[in-house]
Design an enzyme around this catalytic site. Sequence first.
Site, PDB file in Angstrom:
ATOM      1  CG  HIS A   1      -5.555  -2.681   1.121  1.00 12.93           C
ATOM      2  ND1 HIS A   1      -5.045  -2.346  -0.101  1.00 12.93           N
ATOM      3  CD2 HIS A   1      -4.898  -1.927   2.046  1.00 12.93           C
ATOM      4  CE1 HIS A   1      -4.097  -1.405   0.052  1.00 12.93           C
ATOM      5  NE2 HIS A   1      -3.983  -1.148   1.346  1.00 12.93           N
TER       6      HIS A   1
ATOM      7  CG  ASP B   1      -7.326  -3.300  -2.044  1.00 11.48           C
ATOM      8  OD1 ASP B   1      -7.971  -2.504  -1.319  1.00 11.48           O
ATOM      9  OD2 ASP B   1      -6.088  -3.366  -2.061  1.00 11.48           O
TER      10      ASP B   1
ATOM     11  CB  SER C   1      -0.943  -0.057   1.192  1.00 10.52           C
ATOM     12  OG  SER C   1      -1.856   0.992   1.134  1.00 10.52           O
TER      13      SER C   1
END
Lengths: 282, 727
Positions: free
Chosen positions: A260, A226, A149
Amino acid sequence: MALKQISSNKCFGGLQKVFEHDSVELNCKMKFAVYLPPKAETEKCPALYWLSGLTCTEQNFISKSGYHQAASEHGLVVIAPDTSPRGCNIKGEDESWDFGTGAGFYVDATEDLWKTNYRMYSYVTEELPQLINANFPVDPQRMSVFGHSMGGHGALICALKNPGKYKSVSAFAPICNPVLCPWGKKAFSGYLGTDQSKWKAYDATYLVKSYPGSQLDILIDQGKDDQFLLDGQLLPDNFIAACTEKKIPVVFRLQEGYDHSYYFIATFITDHIRHHAKYLNA
Amino acid sequence: MDLHDSEDRLQLFPEENTRMRKEVVQAEMANESRGAGDGKAQRDLQEEVDELVHLYGLEDDHELRDEFVDENMPRTGVSEYPPYVMKRRDPAREQRDWRPRGETVEAEDLGFGGWGSAGQCQDLREAYRYTHGRASEEYECYVIPEEEDEEEAADVFCVTCKTPIRAFQKVFDEHKEHEVIPLNEALESAKDEIHKNMYKLEKQIIQMENFANHLEEVFITVEENFGKQEQNFESHYNEILETLAQKYEEKIQALGEKKKEKLEALYGQLVSCGENLDTCKELMETIEEMCHEEKVDFIKDAVAMADRLGKFLKAKTDVEISAQPEFEDQTLDFSDVEQLMGSINTIPAPSAPVINPQAPNSATGSSVRVCWSLYSDDTVESYQLSYRPVQDSSPGKDQAEFTVTVKETYCSVTNLVPNTQYEFWVTAHNRAGPSPSSEHAVYMTAPSPPIIKTKEIRSCEEAVLICWESGNLNPVDSYTVELTQAESPEASGVTESVVGIPTCESLVQLQPGRSYIICVRALNMGGPSVRSEPATVHTIGSYFRLNKDTCHPWLIISEDGLTVVRSERRIPARELSSSDSRFTRCVAVMGNLIPVRGHHYWEVEVDEHLDYTVGVAFEDVTKQEDLGANCLSWCMRHTFASSRHRYEFLHNRTTPDIRITVPPKKIGILLDYENSKLSFFNVDLSQHLYTFSCQLHEFVHPCFSLETPGCLKVHNGISMPKHVTFY
């Protein structure tokens, strides 16, 4: 610099340690995790840097990702720093989870309030490696970086801004084009001000367009389910398009059903470690 | 060797002497009989004896010693005692005083105690006397003075008298003029003399033994030869007798016939004579009757009679005897008998030889070595070997027969056809003629070498699959594969052989990273063929060729089996015949990968703008479907449309969502049976693209398809690059 060992646990024949030190760049105490594989007892090993995402500390990766087995097998020293300076008492640092504490965005801030402490880019690319090289059995010539991320973004920009420094780079659900996504806009405007030209210097998609350097082999895994992908925070297509244009080798995998979380990371961490080992152990 | 050093010993002699005489009378054999008092002397003597034995090698010469032991001679006249024994005694004696002293003799004999009898000793002495021609009186006289002069030993040797004497004796008249040499020298020369003679004796023994053996052999041979001659003569003789008897019969019969002939002829003549007579008589009577008739009748009859007479008398009477009473002298033709008689001494024709069965591995592709033996002592001048190919079931066609004449009992027959059976038989010949034929033996030529199908060799790092053509029209028994490692040619000879292969293919285990030279031989009962042309195999990476039998009609495979091309031209669909092996719907072709589990790695050169699919599939994948559309195939598909490259990794119609920014020009494919994985790589970038996890319960083959015109080129024999090893 004095390192204070906070913890040490044996794992897959190696040792997972956490240290604390006084950071020069960040002007505060910083913790980082380091995993020493069994091979490190007898020889110098390559170093693989993991950059965590928003809200993470040095703990998330080492406890949730399940990377130890692969790291042990491939004989890699894995270093996971914290995501931002802590306890600096800057006004507003704890206001939001995506800016300030736990959201360093791996930039060297130029704006007041932040510029003294929020120099995560320099920390990660300069200070920390020097510290590691001086204190641990690592080969300074063999270094790679990956992250998740925001950390994915960090990994990409570190590699793109330092051609040849890293043997390989990979990312889990990276923020590929921060200049165009809400997170990025918020963070960059806070750390770098309104001059968008400064922002581009920390945007992987832009950096790729002018990347002159040596061949990189980028592996990116992205969960298809995600939420942030769907929210347009990650924008991998832009990055891929830019890479295709510039003929930067990328293998981008859209993983069906994955989100995620660290569960997603844990699923594919072995592939990434192997990807790095291929270059670090070549 | 000083046997007389011990003075005590000498002193003992006289006592022993007297005792000895007693014992001699008793004719005792053993040492023990001499009583305890002798003990010490005995032992000393024994030592002396041992030394003697050792010096003359008598301990080794058991034979002669045994003779001494065994010859427990009675005390009879000296003449019975073989002189040669004496000679052996001589050396010992020479060491002593040469004056024949009884005690010396006896002492010595005592010394040899264990194997010398008292009686023997006496005899020896007597024999010695005999050979040296001394009168016993003389002997006795010498003895007596001896007893006084015990202390002084002989120390010189008179060559003239051939006797040891004491130095002072030289001064005596007898020896004054004689040549004298030191005793030791005499000793030595006497020893040598003896040795030489011993050696000659041994040789003679051997010679005579050999001769005796030889005589025995000759003896036997004489018997044998007699037997042969006897038989030979008997048969000849019988033949002659038969012939004579036959002739006799024939002749007698002929004579009989002749007699019959004559008699019949004579009889015939007699009969006709008789008839003639009858007729004459009849005529006479008629005439007489006529004469008594009347004139008129008489005239009538007379005329008729005159006619008749005239006719009758005209007919000639044969008064020649047709058959002579004598019989001709018979010419007796005894020429054949003579011949037989003459051949009585000639050698008979030989008996039939025995032809050997074919020795294993004695044949080549064009020749066989035929051997036979003659199990009799017949004289043979030559052998005639005949042969022809073994007839098949077709009896009508007579195969040509060949004959070779040789002097030996073997023959290498050449110019034969490989892998063929021939019948051989042999006859022995000498002046008398040929022997009967031997049995017919069947020999077979070795086969022709097979031909390896080099284009169809498949290999990987651990094994090679070779197939070949038999090289022979008719079946052979089996094949042998021979491997040699190419790197070590100096290690000549084959390093590994696989034998007994029943079919024309073989899967052979090999070591990775080497080069091998492989040959194949065919084998039949005649032996192995020569090696086929070799083929080279490198156990680096995997080698396979594209299988033309699976190829879609729109695809063309190159000569080397590594490039596949799809041209622009298309054959209309209806012309496509369906067959199990060819791809019909999918324009694809499969490779022939070696069926060995393990790692296989190969690379495919592609064009960026080409739509292609590469991967693996099971052999029985449905050829009517696209690759990857079923669960029998796994592949990577590239589609280029609207300037965008699209990559799919297909199995069972599903693919993950993968984007690749740099289109690969060369795709590396790793097939890992052990880990059930199939991986694809961008070779130029060493970039890993994707890995399938696939359950490979059977063997798979590489597969390739072209969705648009273009070509794919396969690269083989590449060892796995390092980056691939991580997967």
